[in-house]
Design an enzyme around this catalytic site. Structure first.
Site, mmCIF file in Angstrom:
data_model
loop_
_atom_site.group_PDB
_atom_site.id
_atom_site.type_symbol
_atom_site.label_atom_id
_atom_site.label_comp_id
_atom_site.label_asym_id
_atom_site.label_seq_id
_atom_site.Cartn_x
_atom_site.Cartn_y
_atom_site.Cartn_z
ATOM 1 N N GLY A 1 -1.228 -20.961 -16.774
ATOM 2 C CA GLY A 1 -2.077 -21.946 -17.418
ATOM 3 C C GLY A 1 -3.109 -22.469 -16.436
ATOM 4 O O GLY A 1 -2.971 -22.303 -15.219
ATOM 5 N N GLN B 1 -8.869 -28.641 -12.864
ATOM 6 C CA GLN B 1 -8.468 -27.833 -11.702
ATOM 7 C C GLN B 1 -9.605 -26.982 -11.170
ATOM 8 O O GLN B 1 -9.495 -26.430 -10.068
ATOM 9 C CB GLN B 1 -7.294 -26.917 -12.073
ATOM 10 C CG GLN B 1 -6.006 -27.677 -12.343
ATOM 11 C CD GLN B 1 -4.877 -26.725 -12.633
ATOM 12 O OE1 GLN B 1 -4.745 -26.247 -13.738
ATOM 13 N NE2 GLN B 1 -4.064 -26.417 -11.623
ATOM 14 N N CYS C 1 2.260 -25.510 -9.275
ATOM 15 C CA CYS C 1 0.906 -25.782 -9.751
ATOM 16 C C CYS C 1 -0.075 -25.087 -8.815
ATOM 17 O O CYS C 1 0.106 -25.115 -7.596
ATOM 18 C CB CYS C 1 0.668 -27.294 -9.744
ATOM 19 S SG CYS C 1 -0.958 -27.771 -10.345
ATOM 20 N N LEU C 2 -1.107 -24.495 -9.387
ATOM 21 C CA LEU C 2 -2.125 -23.823 -8.570
ATOM 22 C C LEU C 2 -2.847 -24.811 -7.660
ATOM 23 O O LEU C 2 -3.412 -24.417 -6.643
ATOM 24 C CB LEU C 2 -3.145 -23.118 -9.470
ATOM 25 C CG LEU C 2 -2.632 -21.887 -10.223
ATOM 26 C CD1 LEU C 2 -3.629 -21.478 -11.306
ATOM 27 C CD2 LEU C 2 -2.367 -20.739 -9.266
ATOM 28 N N HIS D 1 2.372 -29.176 -19.260
ATOM 29 C CA HIS D 1 1.859 -29.215 -17.883
ATOM 30 C C HIS D 1 0.321 -29.282 -17.892
ATOM 31 O O HIS D 1 -0.280 -30.079 -17.148
ATOM 32 C CB HIS D 1 2.366 -27.973 -17.141
ATOM 33 C CG HIS D 1 1.899 -27.810 -15.733
ATOM 34 N ND1 HIS D 1 2.760 -27.791 -14.647
ATOM 35 C CD2 HIS D 1 0.652 -27.618 -15.211
ATOM 36 C CE1 HIS D 1 2.054 -27.614 -13.534
ATOM 37 N NE2 HIS D 1 0.766 -27.491 -13.838
ATOM 38 N N GLU D 2 -0.304 -28.463 -18.752
ATOM 39 C CA GLU D 2 -1.778 -28.427 -18.790
ATOM 40 C C GLU D 2 -2.360 -29.704 -19.392
ATOM 41 O O GLU D 2 -3.353 -30.241 -18.884
ATOM 42 C CB GLU D 2 -2.276 -27.205 -19.571
ATOM 43 C CG GLU D 2 -1.788 -25.844 -19.072
ATOM 44 C CD GLU D 2 -1.811 -25.684 -17.585
ATOM 45 O OE1 GLU D 2 -2.683 -26.259 -16.914
ATOM 46 O OE2 GLU D 2 -0.922 -24.977 -17.056
ATOM 47 N N HIS E 1 -2.512 -32.434 -16.974
ATOM 48 C CA HIS E 1 -3.668 -32.382 -16.054
ATOM 49 C C HIS E 1 -4.869 -33.135 -16.650
ATOM 50 O O HIS E 1 -5.640 -33.760 -15.907
ATOM 51 C CB HIS E 1 -4.091 -30.940 -15.767
ATOM 52 C CG HIS E 1 -3.314 -30.255 -14.681
ATOM 53 N ND1 HIS E 1 -3.188 -30.777 -13.401
ATOM 54 C CD2 HIS E 1 -2.643 -29.070 -14.660
ATOM 55 C CE1 HIS E 1 -2.475 -29.938 -12.649
ATOM 56 N NE2 HIS E 1 -2.133 -28.902 -13.390
HETATM 57 C C1 SB7 Z 1 5.217 -23.895 -14.278
HETATM 58 C C2 SB7 Z 1 3.916 -23.535 -13.991
HETATM 59 C C3 SB7 Z 1 2.893 -23.895 -14.859
HETATM 60 C C4 SB7 Z 1 3.178 -24.611 -15.978
HETATM 61 C C5 SB7 Z 1 4.468 -24.966 -16.267
HETATM 62 C C6 SB7 Z 1 5.486 -24.599 -15.421
HETATM 63 C C7 SB7 Z 1 1.446 -23.542 -14.591
HETATM 64 C C8 SB7 Z 1 1.065 -23.383 -13.178
HETATM 65 C C9 SB7 Z 1 -0.411 -23.196 -13.026
HETATM 66 N N1 SB7 Z 1 -1.075 -24.430 -13.088
HETATM 67 O O1 SB7 Z 1 -1.182 -25.197 -12.030
HETATM 68 C C10 SB7 Z 1 -1.718 -24.832 -14.250
HETATM 69 O O2 SB7 Z 1 -2.038 -26.152 -14.283
HETATM 70 NI NI NI Z 2 -0.989 -27.221 -12.701
#
Ligand code: SB7
Ligand code: NI
Length: 182
Positions: free
Chosen positions: A60, A65, A110-111, A153-154, A157
């Protein structure tokens, strides 16, 4: 093409802002950005392309971001039944959610966060999400499992919330309902 150097890292204040709604119909530029966000996820999950450009795999991505404080998210995730959820949405919103909670076994990443932050992140087990896709069509999705966790999660953000904000400081590994296994 979006690369890792375009990803805003934790500590930047934009990640703590409440992102603004996109005025619909979205502009051509907004649509192109959102399309690029979904393409980044595809690229990041393609081993050859990821290796060539040094991309961390992501399921995601939220516009803040990449430094854009607007309510736009992309999701590309496969559930435990191999269904692929590929979505690019403007103004996503959780319409309703279960009382039951869940969490991703092994925690979230998270990225925008380089370190591993250990702990269970409480999430709703089931959510109904609405939003507008790249064609301008309104969508309504009923989600559970990893896709539900990813959308939460998104959308967090977009509200300036990081996954680790939700980890219990006193008891990081407390459990919430049945886990989603990876
Ligand atoms: C684990 C990873 C994500 C969502 C839910 C559980 C996405 C990771 C990538 N991101 O940082 C997106 O925001
Ligand atoms: Ni994230």
């Amino acid at each position: 093409m979006i690369k890792m150097t375009d990803i805003i890292m934790d500590g930047h204040p934009i990640l703590r802002e409440k992102a603004a709604s996109v005025k619909l119909p979205a502009s051509q530029e907004e649509k192109e950005t959102l399309q690029e966000m979904l393409q980044f996820l595809k690229n990041s999950q393609d081993p050859k392309i990821a290796e060539k450009y040094g991309l961390r795999p992501g399921i995601g991505l939220a516009a803040p971001q990449i430094g854009i404080s607007k309510r736009m998210i992309a999701v590309l995730v496969t559930d435990d039944e191999e269904n692929v959820y590929s979505y690019a949405l403007f103004n996503p919103k959780i319409l309703s959610h279960s009382v039951e909670q869940t969490y991703l076994e092994g925690g979230e990443g998270c990225l925008s966060v380089d370190e591993d932050i250990p702990g269970n992140v409480p999430r709703y087990a089931r959510i109904t999400v609405t939003g507008t896709d790249l064609n301008g069509s309104e969508v309504k999705l009923r989600l559970k499992g990893l896709p539900a966790i990813c959308f939460q999660h998104e959308i967090d953000h977009l509200d300036g919330i990081m996954f680790y904000d939700r980890i219990d400081k006193k008891d990081p590994f407390q459990t919430y309902g049945k886990p989603v296994l990876r």
